[in-house]
Design a protein around this motif. Sequence first.
Motif, PDB file in Angstrom:
ATOM      1  N   TYR A 227      -3.017  27.502 -28.648  1.00 61.59           N
ATOM      2  CA  TYR A 227      -3.560  28.152 -27.458  1.00 61.59           C
ATOM      3  C   TYR A 227      -5.037  27.846 -27.342  1.00 61.59           C
ATOM      4  CZ  TYR A 227      -5.210  32.010 -30.498  1.00 61.59           C
ATOM      5  OH  TYR A 227      -5.815  32.758 -31.475  1.00 61.59           O
TER       6      TYR A 227
ATOM      7  N   CYS B 117       0.362  30.560 -25.916  1.00 62.52           N
ATOM      8  CA  CYS B 117       0.522  29.624 -27.026  1.00 62.52           C
ATOM      9  C   CYS B 117       1.718  28.723 -26.692  1.00 62.52           C
ATOM     10  CB  CYS B 117       0.775  30.377 -28.330  1.00 62.52           C
ATOM     11  SG  CYS B 117       0.403  29.418 -29.797  1.00 62.52           S
ATOM     12  N   VAL B 118       1.431  27.447 -26.504  1.00 59.40           N
ATOM     13  CA  VAL B 118       2.448  26.486 -26.079  1.00 59.40           C
ATOM     14  C   VAL B 118       2.612  25.417 -27.136  1.00 59.40           C
ATOM     15  CG1 VAL B 118       3.144  24.929 -24.224  1.00 59.40           C
ATOM     16  CG2 VAL B 118       1.664  26.848 -23.711  1.00 59.40           C
TER      17      VAL B 118
ATOM     18  N   CYS C  28       2.841  25.613 -31.960  1.00 57.47           N
ATOM     19  CA  CYS C  28       2.135  26.039 -30.747  1.00 57.47           C
ATOM     20  C   CYS C  28       0.626  26.091 -30.962  1.00 57.47           C
ATOM     21  CB  CYS C  28       2.672  27.372 -30.241  1.00 57.47           C
ATOM     22  SG  CYS C  28       1.984  28.846 -30.997  1.00 57.47           S
TER      23      CYS C  28
ATOM     24  N   ASN D 267      -3.484  18.717 -28.702  1.00 59.46           N
ATOM     25  CA  ASN D 267      -3.910  19.746 -27.759  1.00 59.46           C
ATOM     26  C   ASN D 267      -5.406  19.963 -27.918  1.00 59.46           C
ATOM     27  OD1 ASN D 267      -0.940  21.054 -28.613  1.00 59.46           O
ATOM     28  ND2 ASN D 267      -1.455  21.206 -26.454  1.00 59.46           N
TER      29      ASN D 267
ATOM     30  N   GLN E 230      -4.428  26.828 -33.443  1.00 60.92           N
ATOM     31  CA  GLN E 230      -3.046  26.731 -33.895  1.00 60.92           C
ATOM     32  C   GLN E 230      -2.874  27.899 -34.874  1.00 60.92           C
ATOM     33  OE1 GLN E 230      -2.045  23.357 -36.481  1.00 60.92           O
ATOM     34  NE2 GLN E 230      -0.456  22.861 -34.979  1.00 60.92           N
TER      35      GLN E 230
END
Length: 157
Positions: free
Chosen positions: A141, A156-157, A139, A90, A107
Amino acid sequence: MQAHKNPTSSTKSNWRSRLVTLGLAAALSTGVTSLAAPSASAATCSGSGCTYQDPQASGCSADAVTVAHYQLPAVQQQLELRWSPSCHTNWARMYLDTDPTWLRAVQPDRGDGLPRVTQLIGRNATYSWSAMIYSPVLCVYADVQTRTWGYFRTACV
């Protein structure tokens, strides 16, 4: 009543199949193996080795998708959390703000109770982006502090 096939469309279909087959055979015989853009499988990093690397320079951005975003109010700027399925990373990306005060991928818990944070690493005329975080499970973000509009964050994925 029985349905009848249109012989013209069947003939066209057969010719298309033959042309595709001939085209593939010609491409393979001349050494052309791929006409597609480079894939992220050609990335220069893998796994946790991608953390803190540039997604553009590493090739991980090739298959990236936006998995979370925040549209800033009253302006066209957008904060994005990007994900590379092949690199399992990410990073944060900001549309139309190439000079934020900060831009980070965060994170909140890297598995040991401590956060992992990456900072702004690149920019061009349209985007600015952070370094990557390898995160196939935990997760992440994106957040940004803009000079004009303030602080914003994605889910937050």
